[in-house]
Enzyme design. Structure first.
Site, short mmCIF file in Angstrom:
data_model
loop_
_atom_site.label_atom_id
_atom_site.label_comp_id
_atom_site.label_asym_id
_atom_site.label_seq_id
_atom_site.Cartn_x
_atom_site.Cartn_y
_atom_site.Cartn_z
N SER A 158 -27.13 23.67 -5.77
CA SER A 158 -26.02 24.22 -6.54
C SER A 158 -26.08 25.76 -6.57
O SER A 158 -26.08 26.40 -5.54
CB SER A 158 -26.08 23.63 -7.95
OG SER A 158 -24.93 23.94 -8.67
N LYS A 210 -5.38 25.67 -27.85
CA LYS A 210 -6.57 26.26 -28.45
C LYS A 210 -7.67 25.22 -28.68
O LYS A 210 -8.86 25.57 -28.69
CB LYS A 210 -6.20 26.93 -29.79
CG LYS A 210 -7.33 27.76 -30.38
CD LYS A 210 -7.75 28.88 -29.44
CE LYS A 210 -8.88 29.71 -30.02
NZ LYS A 210 -9.33 30.75 -29.10
#
Length: 328
Positions: A158, A210
């Site tokens: 990764s 949000k």
């Protein structure tokens, strides 16, 4: 009669004399004990002060020597080593600032003839990995006469492989874990659980998205599409930088950027690594077998602070952040 002592007078005088002797004896005992207590207290203060001086001197010696052990031994031509170990994160040892500063110190040293990034990491933050990747690319141009290599030990996956792709060549062991070129973000959903136990969710926001990734709300299809697009962009940046670093050495394989990982031997066939070597073997072949470690090490005071609970608090904070991006 006058001048004649009665038996009663004799008893009183004898009793007075005995009392005076007893009081003097008690006085001498008390004075001796007081002197002994004062002496013991003075010695106690002395030994405590001596202990504190010793501890402060010990800490001072460690602080002077910590972080510069490698440079103090770098008197002749050598291969510099910078370790990238553990999770790549701003709050962990393998953070961009620590790795970059160690690389700069190694490259500035007059005796450095080659630099090896010794990698043992499962990956981590795409931002930290990209910072290190970009800086390695810049340093390669700035110090074009000093090659920078990567050696993957147990794991170079990764974000760790992202970093390795910036170096001139990558080496690994046949059993190393290499690859995992992908991006992931995971979380949990508890909306059905709180309904079953009778908990009412109360949330107030300003902005339609949000509460994005709120684990107590159902997944919004629009937000899911937006998030998958975001992951796709980060993944594409990862792919582009790996291709830029590895060039035509990469094999033409559709699964190369799927997030899968391979052994070092398989990675060699896929062009993810350039050979199977250890750090020592590479240093010998380069002609500079002396290895000097330039890895950033925390000072004794930092280690002591972490042992008091700072690291535990940091772990708790990380566990509460379920929506962080991670390169995988």
């Amino acid at each position: 009669m006058f001048g004649r002592k009665t038996p009663k007078d004799k008893d009183l005088m004898g009793h007075g004399s005995t009392s005076e002797k007893e009081w003097k004896l008690i006085e001498r005992v008390v004075m001796a004990n007081s002197l002994e207590l004062k002496r013991t207290r003075r010695w106690g203060i002395f030994f405590k002060a001596l202990t504190f001086v010793y501890l402060f001197l010990l800490i001072g010696i460690f602080m002077v020597n910590s972080g510069d052990l490698g440079e103090s031994r770098a008197s002749g031509p050598h291969t510099a080593v910078v370790e990238v170990e553990g999770v790549i994160s701003a709050s962990d040892r393998a953070n961009a600032d620590a790795v970059i500063s160690a690389l700069k110190r190694a490259l500035k040293n007059e005796g450095t003839k080659a630099v090896v990034l010794r990698i043992n990491s499962p990956g981590g933050s795409p931002v930290q990995s990209a910072y290190i990747y970009d800086e390695i690319m810049r340093l390669r141009e700035l110090y074009s006469d000093i090659p920078i290599y990567s050696v993957i030990v147990d794991t170079g996956a990764s974000g760790a492989y992202y970093i390795a792709a910036a170096t001139q060549e990558i080496y690994a062991n046949g059993a190393s874990v290499v690859g995992s070129i992908g991006v992931t973000a995971a979380g949990f959903g508890f909306q059905e659980l709180i309904e079953k136990i009778g908990v009412e969710r109360r949330q107030f926001t300003s902005g339609d998205h949000k509460a994005f990734l709120d684990p107590f709300s159902e997944v919004d299809p629009e937000e899911q599409a937006l998030f998958e697009e975001l992951l796709g962009e980060v993944h594409q940046q990862f792919i582009d930088d790996v291709k830029k670093g590895r060039g035509d050495r990469l094999a033409d394989n559709d699964k190369l950027f799927s997030g899968l990982f391979w052994t070092g031997t398989q990675a060699l066939e896929l062009g993810l690594v350039d050979g199977l070597k250890s750090t020592s073997q590479l240093a010998r072949e380069l002609g500079y077998p002396d290895i000097v470690d330039f890895t950033y090490r925390p000072s004794p005071l930092e280690q002591f602070a972490n042992s008091l609970g700072a690291s535990m608090a940091s772990t708790l904070v990380k566990l509460s952040q379920s929506g962080d991006l991670t390169l995988k």
